[in-house]
Design a protein around this motif. Structure first.
Motif, PDB file in Angstrom:
ATOM      1  N   THR A   1      31.204 -36.941  28.123  1.00 41.45           N
ATOM      2  CA  THR A   1      31.514 -36.572  29.101  1.00 41.45           C
ATOM      3  C   THR A   1      31.489 -37.506  30.392  1.00 41.45           C
ATOM      4  O   THR A   1      32.557 -37.281  31.063  1.00 41.45           O
ATOM      5  CB  THR A   1      30.153 -35.720  29.700  1.00 41.45           C
TER       6      THR A   1
ATOM      7  N   GLN B   1      31.135 -27.893  30.891  1.00 38.94           N
ATOM      8  CA  GLN B   1      30.318 -27.302  29.929  1.00 38.94           C
ATOM      9  C   GLN B   1      29.723 -25.885  30.111  1.00 38.94           C
ATOM     10  O   GLN B   1      29.857 -24.809  29.569  1.00 38.94           O
ATOM     11  CB  GLN B   1      29.210 -28.017  29.389  1.00 38.94           C
TER      12      GLN B   1
ATOM     13  N   ASP C   1      35.226 -29.459  28.654  1.00 34.70           N
ATOM     14  CA  ASP C   1      33.849 -29.990  28.191  1.00 34.70           C
ATOM     15  C   ASP C   1      33.068 -28.832  27.287  1.00 34.70           C
ATOM     16  O   ASP C   1      32.345 -28.128  28.090  1.00 34.70           O
ATOM     17  CB  ASP C   1      33.054 -30.653  29.197  1.00 34.70           C
TER      18      ASP C   1
END
Length: 266
Positions: free
Chosen positions: A68, A108, A185
């Motif tokens: 990330t 995410q 992500d």
């Protein structure tokens, strides 16, 4: 929103180091409150790579491997402590607006990036902030919703969407900026199998239309069969980079489960 057919806009990462807990050059801030040293905790170390238009890249590694942090250097959400990142030859830090238009990011947890109550209003937010004419904004919103199979859901409230629909709405918001690259992500976290398949199909279509797609994951089950290239990180270092059929098996050395049947199909 076809991209990549007219000009190349690669992401070029050169000898990048990045830290958690370190203040970026020229500014304050940190990714983690528990910085271990004055310079922060090393998350990415001496990484160099290039990602081209239309390439479907899977960035894989165990949790905490630096994935990330690395992708957030692509559009300036994280500033490298050393090295450079450029998009289409322009250093990211010299033109953050262009970098963030060119490199769309889907986090995410999609709810963290929604800014409006309804699907269309949220998708329109980015183009509106570019100062585009209303006609162009409406065109982009319609095309983005079509790209993720949410046509007709313009007035649906974000809070009422399923997990898969929220993920697709977040992707639409990024796509409406007409990026050359889209970074997702861990896009399959918490999704059931039908939702995972739908999101995968949308990402595959975007790549086929010329958008570079980068999927960040710790689990190859869903994506190894779609990837043009696997890039593996371990403890912040690049350890694997190549076509899935050639390098997938190497990832087992770094705590990544490899679905053998998929990667052997190449």
């Amino acid at each position: 929103l076809r991209r990549g057919s007219g000009s190349a806009s690669p992401i070029a990462v050169r000898a990048v180091n990045a830290c958690y807990g370190a203040a970026p050059p020229g500014g304050a801030g940190s990714d983690l409150p528990e910085a271990k040293t004055a310079s922060g905790v090393a998350a990415v170390e001496d990484v160099s790579l290039r990602i081209d238009d239309g390439e479907f890249v899977v960035l894989v590694g165990a949790n905490g491997s630096g994935k990330t942090t690395l992708v957030r250097t692509f559009n300036g959400l994280v500033t490298p402590t050393e090295g450079t990142v450029s998009v289409d030859g322009t250093p990211v830090e010299s033109d953050l607006v262009s970098a963030r238009s060119a490199v769309g990011m889907v986090f995410q947890t999609p709810r963290d990036q929604f800014v409006a109550p309804t699907v269309a209003a949220d998708v329109a937010f980015g183009p509106e902030n570019l100062g585009l004419p209303r006609e162009e904004i409406d065109r982009r919103v319609a095309a983005a919703l079509d790209a993720v199979d949410l046509t007709g859901r313009d007035d649906a409230r974000i809070a009422t969407l399923s997990g898969g629909e929220r993920q697709r709405a977040a992707i639409a918001g990024a796509v409406a900026m007409a990026p050359t690259h889209l970074v997702c992500d861990e896009p399959f976290t918490g999704l059931d199998e039908p939702s995972r398949r739908t999101v995968l199909d949308r990402l595959r279509s975007l790549a086929a239309d010329g958008t570079g797609v980068v999927v960040v994951t710790h689990d190859l089950r869903d994506v190894v069969g779609l990837a043009d290239r696997l890039v593996g990180l371990n403890d912040g270092r690049l350890v694997v980079d190549g076509p899935p059929a050639a390098v997938a098996a190497d990832l087992t050395d770094y705590g990544v489960r490899v679905p053998i049947a998929d990667h052997e199909r190449g």
